[in-house]
Design a protein around this motif. Structure first.
Motif, mmCIF file in Angstrom:
data_model
loop_
_atom_site.group_PDB
_atom_site.id
_atom_site.type_symbol
_atom_site.label_atom_id
_atom_site.label_comp_id
_atom_site.label_asym_id
_atom_site.label_seq_id
_atom_site.Cartn_x
_atom_site.Cartn_y
_atom_site.Cartn_z
ATOM 1 N N ASP A 64 60.245 -61.007 63.590
ATOM 2 C CA ASP A 64 60.816 -61.084 64.936
ATOM 3 C C ASP A 64 61.973 -62.077 64.914
ATOM 4 O O ASP A 64 61.995 -62.998 64.095
ATOM 5 N N LEU A 65 62.917 -61.895 65.813
ATOM 6 C CA LEU A 65 64.073 -62.788 65.849
ATOM 7 C C LEU A 65 63.661 -64.248 66.025
ATOM 8 O O LEU A 65 64.275 -65.146 65.449
ATOM 9 N N THR A 66 62.582 -64.489 66.778
ATOM 10 C CA THR A 66 62.138 -65.871 67.001
ATOM 11 C C THR A 66 61.546 -66.502 65.745
ATOM 12 O O THR A 66 61.414 -67.724 65.664
ATOM 13 N N ASN A 67 61.191 -65.693 64.752
ATOM 14 C CA ASN A 67 60.642 -66.226 63.497
ATOM 15 C C ASN A 67 61.707 -66.902 62.642
ATOM 16 O O ASN A 67 61.408 -67.787 61.837
ATOM 17 N N LEU A 68 62.943 -66.488 62.779
ATOM 18 C CA LEU A 68 63.984 -66.855 61.825
ATOM 19 C C LEU A 68 64.370 -68.324 61.880
ATOM 20 O O LEU A 68 65.012 -68.831 60.954
ATOM 21 N N GLN A 69 63.998 -69.021 62.941
ATOM 22 C CA GLN A 69 64.289 -70.450 63.052
ATOM 23 C C GLN A 69 63.556 -71.262 61.996
ATOM 24 O O GLN A 69 63.965 -72.362 61.647
ATOM 25 N N ARG A 70 62.479 -70.703 61.405
ATOM 26 C CA ARG A 70 61.663 -71.492 60.470
ATOM 27 C C ARG A 70 61.080 -70.685 59.319
ATOM 28 O O ARG A 70 60.690 -71.261 58.303
ATOM 29 N N GLN A 71 60.989 -69.375 59.449
ATOM 30 C CA GLN A 71 60.334 -68.543 58.435
ATOM 31 C C GLN A 71 61.385 -68.073 57.428
ATOM 32 O O GLN A 71 61.929 -66.971 57.518
ATOM 33 N N ILE A 72 61.649 -68.912 56.436
ATOM 34 C CA ILE A 72 62.850 -68.786 55.616
ATOM 35 C C ILE A 72 62.801 -67.657 54.587
ATOM 36 O O ILE A 72 63.806 -67.388 53.926
ATOM 37 N N ALA A 73 61.679 -66.982 54.450
ATOM 38 C CA ALA A 73 61.619 -65.834 53.545
ATOM 39 C C ALA A 73 62.232 -64.595 54.175
ATOM 40 O O ALA A 73 62.440 -63.594 53.479
ATOM 41 N N HIS A 74 62.547 -64.647 55.463
ATOM 42 C CA HIS A 74 63.030 -63.478 56.190
ATOM 43 C C HIS A 74 64.493 -63.667 56.614
ATOM 44 O O HIS A 74 64.992 -64.785 56.676
ATOM 45 N N THR A 75 65.154 -62.544 56.906
ATOM 46 C CA THR A 75 66.561 -62.576 57.291
ATOM 47 C C THR A 75 66.776 -61.771 58.567
ATOM 48 O O THR A 75 65.917 -60.962 58.970
ATOM 49 N N THR A 76 67.931 -61.965 59.170
ATOM 50 C CA THR A 76 68.270 -61.240 60.392
ATOM 51 C C THR A 76 68.239 -59.729 60.166
ATOM 52 O O THR A 76 67.776 -58.970 61.019
ATOM 53 N N ALA A 77 68.697 -59.302 59.012
ATOM 54 C CA ALA A 77 68.738 -57.864 58.722
ATOM 55 C C ALA A 77 67.356 -57.247 58.628
ATOM 56 O O ALA A 77 67.207 -56.021 58.706
ATOM 57 N N ARG A 78 66.324 -58.069 58.451
ATOM 58 C CA ARG A 78 64.969 -57.529 58.273
ATOM 59 C C ARG A 78 64.123 -57.621 59.545
ATOM 60 O O ARG A 78 62.907 -57.396 59.481
ATOM 61 N N VAL A 79 64.721 -57.973 60.656
ATOM 62 C CA VAL A 79 63.969 -57.995 61.914
ATOM 63 C C VAL A 79 63.364 -56.607 62.156
ATOM 64 O O VAL A 79 64.046 -55.587 62.043
#
Length: 247
Positions: free
Chosen positions: A64-79
């Motif tokens: 989720d977009l809100t995860n990206l502030q801290r969940q560094i294994a994920h990227t915007t493109a993978r929302v």
């Protein structure tokens, strides 16, 4: 270990306490990481880079977009993608030699037992007490060491629960499962992003030490981090002889 591996892991091998034997132990190990979010991201990334031979990631959620502030294994493109698949892509880019099993599941206790049994170490990177207690019960039953971490707002904690010798406490000794605890969610309480990196990295460090049999683990100790003051405190945790899980 081939020449490429000797070069990749040379900075580990140079350490007297690790050497080739310790690095080989990592290559032969299987770590189960439950949760691919804030804690699971940095923990899994360090385990992968260190050369843990097999990682099993378990998480039923999507990015989720809100995860990206801290969940560094994920990227915007993978929302919108499953977290375990997103994290797996990151880990393979870090170290394509390791084996990664990505399980998008919400596991019950019977399924946990199947996953824990072949694992060398288990990392609990979840965010609720019910799951933590279920993981603890299975780890105690199968004598697999458990590395537990938690972060909310500016507060973090990390410990190891290793009951293989029968002298150390389990998670239930510290947080009795018959007591009411309130799950504090990041979605309502917030979380300071770097702290999940700090605690997740410490979970990875403890797991690596356990696999290689080096140093002294956090078994019997709970480390608490006050992120506002950046102060660590440590408390001893005793085994409860009356514990319904490990007593």
């Amino acid at each position: 270990m081939n020449d490429a591996q000797l070069l990749r892991y040379s900075r580990h091998i140079l350490i007297d306490e690790i050497g080739i034997e310790g690095q080989q132990a990592l290559l032969d190990a299987h770590v189960l990481v439950i949760g691919a979010g804030g804690l699971g991201s940095p923990a899994a990334m360090y385990l992968a880079s260190a050369g843990v031979g097999k990682l099993t990631l378990v998480d039923d959620d999507t990015v989720d977009l809100t995860n990206l502030q801290r969940q560094i294994a994920h990227t915007t493109a993978r929302v919108g993608q499953p977290k375990v698949l997103s994290a797996s892509e990151t880990l393979r880019n870090i170290n394509p030699e390791i084996v990664i099993a990505a399980l998008q599941e919400r596991v019950d206790e019977a399924r946990l037992a199947e996953l824990v049994l072949p694992a060398t170490v288990v990392l609990d990177c979840t965010d609720n007490f019910a799951t933590r207690h279920a993981v603890n019960r299975v780890c105690v039953a199968h004598k697999v060491p458990l590395v537990s971490g938690a972060v909310i707002r500016f507060d973090g904690q990390v410990s190891v629960f290793d009951t293989r010798a029968g002298t150390q406490p389990c998670y239930c000794c510290l947080f009795p499962q018959d007591q009411a605890f309130t799950d504090e969610a990041c979605s309502t309480m917030g979380v300071f992003a770097p702290l999940v990196g700090v605690v997740g990295a410490m979970q990875a460090a403890e797991a690596l030490k356990l696999i290689m049999g080096v140093g002294e683990s956090l078994a019997g100790r709970l480390l608490l981090l006050d992120g506002l003051r950046m102060e660590w405190s440590s408390m001893r945790v005793a085994r409860d002889p009356a514990c319904p899980v490990c007593g």
